[in-house]
Structure formats: C-alpha cells, structure tokens
Design an enzyme around this catalytic site. Structure first.
Site, short mmCIF file in Angstrom:
data_model
loop_
_atom_site.label_atom_id
_atom_site.label_comp_id
_atom_site.label_asym_id
_atom_site.label_seq_id
_atom_site.Cartn_x
_atom_site.Cartn_y
_atom_site.Cartn_z
N GLU A 81 0.85 -1.19 0.00
CA GLU A 81 0.00 0.00 0.00
C GLU A 81 0.89 1.24 0.00
O GLU A 81 0.44 2.34 0.32
CB GLU A 81 -0.98 -0.01 1.17
CG GLU A 81 -0.34 -0.14 2.54
CD GLU A 81 -1.38 -0.19 3.65
OE1 GLU A 81 -2.18 0.74 3.76
OE2 GLU A 81 -1.36 -1.18 4.42
N CYS A 113 -3.31 -3.63 4.53
CA CYS A 113 -2.38 -4.66 5.04
C CYS A 113 -2.83 -6.07 4.68
O CYS A 113 -2.13 -7.04 4.95
CB CYS A 113 -2.26 -4.54 6.55
SG CYS A 113 -1.95 -2.87 7.10
N HIS A 235 -2.13 -9.84 12.50
CA HIS A 235 -1.61 -8.62 11.87
C HIS A 235 -1.05 -7.72 12.98
O HIS A 235 -1.64 -7.60 14.04
CB HIS A 235 -2.73 -7.90 11.11
CG HIS A 235 -2.33 -6.53 10.69
ND1 HIS A 235 -1.18 -6.29 9.98
CD2 HIS A 235 -2.89 -5.32 10.93
CE1 HIS A 235 -1.05 -4.99 9.78
NE2 HIS A 235 -2.07 -4.38 10.35
N1 CAA Z 1 2.33 3.90 30.48
C1 CAA Z 1 1.82 2.75 29.98
N2 CAA Z 1 0.79 2.73 29.08
C2 CAA Z 1 0.30 3.91 28.65
C3 CAA Z 1 0.79 5.14 29.13
C4 CAA Z 1 1.87 5.10 30.08
N3 CAA Z 1 2.40 6.22 30.58
N4 CAA Z 1 0.12 6.13 28.53
C5 CAA Z 1 -0.78 5.55 27.69
N5 CAA Z 1 -0.66 4.20 27.78
C6 CAA Z 1 -1.42 3.20 27.06
C7 CAA Z 1 -2.89 3.54 26.91
O1 CAA Z 1 -3.62 3.16 28.07
C8 CAA Z 1 -3.25 2.74 25.67
O2 CAA Z 1 -3.41 1.38 26.03
P1 CAA Z 1 -4.90 0.72 25.96
O3 CAA Z 1 -5.37 0.90 24.53
O4 CAA Z 1 -4.62 -0.70 26.30
O5 CAA Z 1 -5.71 1.47 26.93
C9 CAA Z 1 -1.99 2.80 24.84
O6 CAA Z 1 -0.93 3.18 25.72
C10 CAA Z 1 -2.07 3.82 23.72
O7 CAA Z 1 -2.48 5.01 24.31
P2 CAA Z 1 -3.57 5.94 23.61
O8 CAA Z 1 -4.75 5.11 23.22
O9 CAA Z 1 -3.80 7.13 24.43
O10 CAA Z 1 -2.71 6.32 22.33
P3 CAA Z 1 -2.99 7.33 21.18
O11 CAA Z 1 -4.40 7.79 21.16
O12 CAA Z 1 -1.96 8.38 21.29
O13 CAA Z 1 -2.71 6.46 19.85
C11 CAA Z 1 -3.14 4.65 18.36
C12 CAA Z 1 -2.75 5.04 19.78
C13 CAA Z 1 -4.61 4.99 18.15
C14 CAA Z 1 -2.90 3.17 18.17
C15 CAA Z 1 -2.26 5.47 17.35
O14 CAA Z 1 -0.91 5.13 17.54
C16 CAA Z 1 -2.65 5.25 15.92
O15 CAA Z 1 -3.56 5.87 15.39
N6 CAA Z 1 -1.92 4.33 15.20
C17 CAA Z 1 -2.19 4.04 13.78
C18 CAA Z 1 -3.44 3.20 13.57
C19 CAA Z 1 -3.29 1.77 14.02
O16 CAA Z 1 -2.19 1.26 14.20
N7 CAA Z 1 -4.43 1.08 14.17
C20 CAA Z 1 -4.42 -0.32 14.52
C21 CAA Z 1 -5.63 -1.06 13.96
S1 CAA Z 1 -5.80 -0.76 12.19
C22 CAA Z 1 -4.69 -1.84 11.48
O17 CAA Z 1 -4.26 -2.76 12.10
C23 CAA Z 1 -4.25 -1.59 10.09
C24 CAA Z 1 -2.92 -0.92 10.11
O18 CAA Z 1 -1.89 -1.58 10.05
C25 CAA Z 1 -2.87 0.51 10.23
#
Ligand code: CAA
Length: 430
Positions: A81, A113, A235
């Site tokens: 992609e 993916c 994945h």
């Molecule tokens: N210590 C330990 N853990 C902590 C922490 C700390 N100080 N602060 C936050 N965390 C944890 C949170 O609790 C959370 O865990 P849970 O989901 O288990 O509660 C985790 O760290 C992530 O924190 P946030 O949810 O607050 O993170 P975020 O909003 O900043 O972003 C994300 C996380 C949404 C995955 C972002 O990185 C993102 O958008 N990534 C791209 C999209 C993605 O990877 N999606 C996955 C599914 S789609 C897919 O699989 C296709 C693909 O390849 C893209």
C-alpha cells in the site's frame, strides 16, 4: 491423498536504520512507557532516501530465490500500500532485480495490510492447478503517519518474501478461511498524500470486530476450536494490538459476540501468551510493515521458537483497513528449520544503525524533485539493492554497489550529488 499447498520458503528485510522509541518519546514529551508498554514497541525501522518498497522487497527475496532456478516462477506477486507508481507493477522491477525469467506473470495487489493474504490465497489456488510451478509473493510496506501524530510511534517498514508451492517445506495451508469485507473509513491514503489518514481508535475497534467475524466463519467452516491451535499470528500494527486480539480470542469469541467485551476494554489478566510471544519479537523493533507484518510475525515465530514447531497448527489473522480481514490456519512442515534464514535475520537487525530523532525527521521529510530532471539519491546504507534516483520521471534501481559508485558517498540528505546517467536497471538476468 490430497496434495498439500503452502509456503516453501520465507525471508524478510527491513531497513538499515532505526529510531529508539524511548528517544522519540522524550522528543515528543511523552512517557516512554506509553510506547514500550502501551503499544508494545521498542524501536521503528526508518528508510533512507535510497530505499523504497521495491528495494526492501527485492532485498527480502534475494536470498530466498537464490535457492531456486530463475525459471521456476510463473508469477511474481507484489503486495503493497506504499506503491511507487499508479500504473506499473512493482513486481516488474523486482523480477528484473532478482534476475528471474521474463517468461513470468507479474501483478501488484492492494487492499491495505490484507493484500498479502489475498495474494497468498490466490497463489495457493494457482499452484494447486499447476503443481510443478511456483509463485513468488513479496509483501513490502513503509508505514508513515506524520511527525508528531499519534500514529508516529506505530510507523516502521519491512518486506517479506515467500515462495508458494505444492512441496511446502515451511508451512502447509490446510484449512478453509473465514473472511469478511465492509466499506469503512478507519485508515486510508488518497493518491495525493504521502501520509495515511487514520481514525486510530476506530481502526482498533474494527480490527477486533473483524477478528470476531472471521473467526466465527472459520470455526463454522473448519470445525476447529481455539484449543486445536498451537500458536497464533495476528496482523501487527503494533504488538499490543495482537496481544489484545489474542486475549479476546482466548477469552472466547462467544463473549465478544454476546456483547460482554464490546466496550473496547481489555479482558482482565492480559499478559503475553507463549502462543504468540515469539511472533512479536521482530515487529517490536521494526514497527508496522503493513502488508508484510503478519508474515513478519510468522518469520519471527519460526526463527525464534525454541520448540520444534513441526506438525503444529498456527492460526493466522489478517486485517486490512477499509476493510477486509481473514482467519485461516496452517500446519508447520516437519524439518522446516533447515529452510529458515535465522542467522541472516538476526544479523540484519543487530547491524542496523540508530538515528537521532533529528536525523530521522530529516529522512522522513526527504523528497526528490518531481520536475522530470536528473536527480540521484544520496548514498546511505541499504540492502543489496538501491533506489539510485529519478531520470526523466523514471525510477532507477540497481545493485547497491554499482549504483552507489556513481554518487559520492554519503552526501547528506539535503545535499546534491553528481548526476546519474542510468537509463537502465543495473541487474543480472540469470
Ligand atoms: N504507560 C503505559 N501505558 C500507557 C501510558 C503510560 N504512561 N500512557 C498511555 N498508555 C497506554 C494507553 O492506556 C493505551 O493502552 P490501551 O489501549 O490498552 O488502553 C496505549 O498506551 C495507547 O495510548 P492511547 O490510546 O492514548 O494512544 P494514542 O491515542 O496516542 O494512539 C493509536 C494510539 C490509536 C494506536 C495510534 O498510535 C494510531 O492511530 N496508530 C495508527 C493506527 C493503528 O495502528 N491502528 C491499529 C488497527 S488498524 C490496522 O491494524 C491496520 C494498520 O496496520 C494501520
């Protein structure tokens, strides 16, 4: 006895550069535990200006195809992609760089993916119909979300190459699949954008919801139960996503179906189950490689498992945003270890060069002009192949040593280099 179709060989390549996510967390003012524990990621691969999905894919495939005759492959499939051309299939460059026969079909596959998995299923059908022939499947991607975005720590890069045949010495794919497609906007990249757009939380919910759909269809068709599987590969957008998915499957998809876990909360007692742990090792340090990531997980599992997995059943969950998903399983071939590239993979990861956050940001922002001029790329460490530059809107690829010799070494990502004259790929047709 029905003949078996499956994977006869598998190898991967990421890039020569990485960023330590603890340092990225410091630079972004984030608690490093969020990336290490919350996402389960330690570092992410970064591609230099002279690597792209073509060079990653060709470098992943080179050691593997050297074990075969150049004319054994009827099709080269390229799943990505992060394609470099809207028309020409990346598989054409890869076939040429690898010196495979011209009497060969090529195609590029896209569905986020998931395209590598649909490629694998198509390749399996092909070799079942043509039992003496082989398909080379290369999945290669560079995950880009943008500097300072929530997705940034889930970037990465990598490529996996697989040979699909009726004499599979690594994995027999022996089950029906459960699959599912829905029109949703959780992650997408319009043709005019270099970075993906993503609704991160929504994408994670869809990942888990499609796991439920595909698992239920798979169980209905195969009659197999959770306990019939010895290992699982998911994945891997980031490794905690796989841990969550696995915990839900282990807790019983029935509870998901009935709504007990619909909130997006984790089931209690989440920990890394030994049935998935070895499969997460490589992804934790390369980051997301989109279409390659599930098969990077398989490579990691096979390379790093102390137990001989011959005869063991592995469940596979493939998810591609947008979205399409599939669950299937396969049985590891007896004697598979002699087919692996364990040493090569470990050395590749150990020998990577760490980038400062500033140098990573410069690499991330590097662009060649697109006005049709003659623009060589600066010379960085690459795998066996390099993207040497643009000439009259044509991409020039070749063996790393041959093409690097034409520019002064390491001119810097902002520096101009001597003009390149290559109108042709520098390769070795076998
Ligand atoms: N210590 C330990 N853990 C902590 C922490 C700390 N100080 N602060 C936050 N965390 C944890 C949170 O609790 C959370 O865990 P849970 O989901 O288990 O509660 C985790 O760290 C992530 O924190 P946030 O949810 O607050 O993170 P975020 O909003 O900043 O972003 C994300 C996380 C949404 C995955 C972002 O990185 C993102 O958008 N990534 C791209 C999209 C993605 O990877 N999606 C996955 C599914 S789609 C897919 O699989 C296709 C693909 O390849 C893209």
């Amino acid at each position: 006895m029905a003949m078996a179709a499956g994977i006869d060989g598998i190898s991967f390549y990421s890039s020569q550069y990485f960023v330590d996510l603890r340092k990225l967390a410091d630079a972004r003012g984030v608690d490093p535990a969020k990336y290490a524990e919350g996402l389960g990621q330690l570092s992410m691969g970064v591609v230099p200006p002279d690597e792209d999905v073509i060079t990653l894919g060709a470098s992943a495939a080179a050691p593997l195809v050297s074990r075969y005759q150049a004319d054994e492959f009827d099709i080269v499939m390229f799943a990505t992609e992060s394609g470099v051309d809207e028309s020409k299939a990346g598989a054409i460059y890869i076939r040429h760089l690898l010196g495979l026969s011209r009497e060969c079909r090529v195609v590029e596959l896209k569905q986020a993916c998931y395209s590598s998995t649909v490629g694998l299923q198509l390749a399996l059908s092909y070799v079942r119909a043509h039992p003496n022939r082989k398909v080379l499947l290369v999945a290669s991607d560079i995950a880009r979300y943008g500097l300072g975005t929530p997705g940034e720590p889930t970037q990465g890069c990598g490529a996996v190459a697989m040979v699909v045949s009726m004499q599979p010495r690594v994995l027999v794919v022996d089950s029906p699949s459960g699959y599912y497609t829905e029109d949703v906007m959780d992650f997408w990249r319009p043709c005019y954008s270099n970075e993906a757009f993503v609704d991160g939380k929504f994408s994670a919910k869809l990942y888990l919801a499609t796991l439920e759909h595909t698992w239920n269809a798979y169980v209905r068709k195969s009659g197999l139960k959770f306990e019939d599987h010895d290992r699982f590969c998911y994945h891997l957008p980031f490794s905690r996503m796989a841990e969550k998915a696995h915990a839900r499957l282990a807790a019983g998809v029935g509870s998901i179906v009935n709504g007990a876990n619909r909130s997006g909360e984790d089931p209690p007692g989440l920990s890394v189950d030994p049935r998935i742990a070895d499969g997460l090792i490589y992804n934790r340090v390369t980051g997301n490689s989109y279409s390659a990531s599930l098969y990077l997980g398989l490579t990691s599992l096979l390379d790093n498992s102390r137990e001989d997995l011959g005869g063991k059943r592995i469940g596979f969950f493939s998810y591609g945003s947008g979205c399409s998903a599939e669950f299937y399983s396969g049985t590891v071939s007896t004697g598979y270890r002699s087919q692996l590239f364990v040493e090569e993979h470990h050395q590749h990861l150990q020998r990577r060069t760490e980038l400062s956050v500033i140098d990573y940001e410069k690499m991330f922002q590097f662009r060649l002009p697109t006005d049709g001029g003659n623009y060589p790329t600066p010379n960085y460490r690459t795998g066996r192949f390099r993207f040497a530059g643009l000439v009259n809107h044509k991409r020039i690829y070749g063996e790393a040593e041959a093409t690097a010799a034409r520019v002064s070494p390491h001119v810097g990502i902002n520096g101009a280099a001597a003009a390149i004259s290559g109108q042709e790929l520098r390769t070795h047709d076998r």
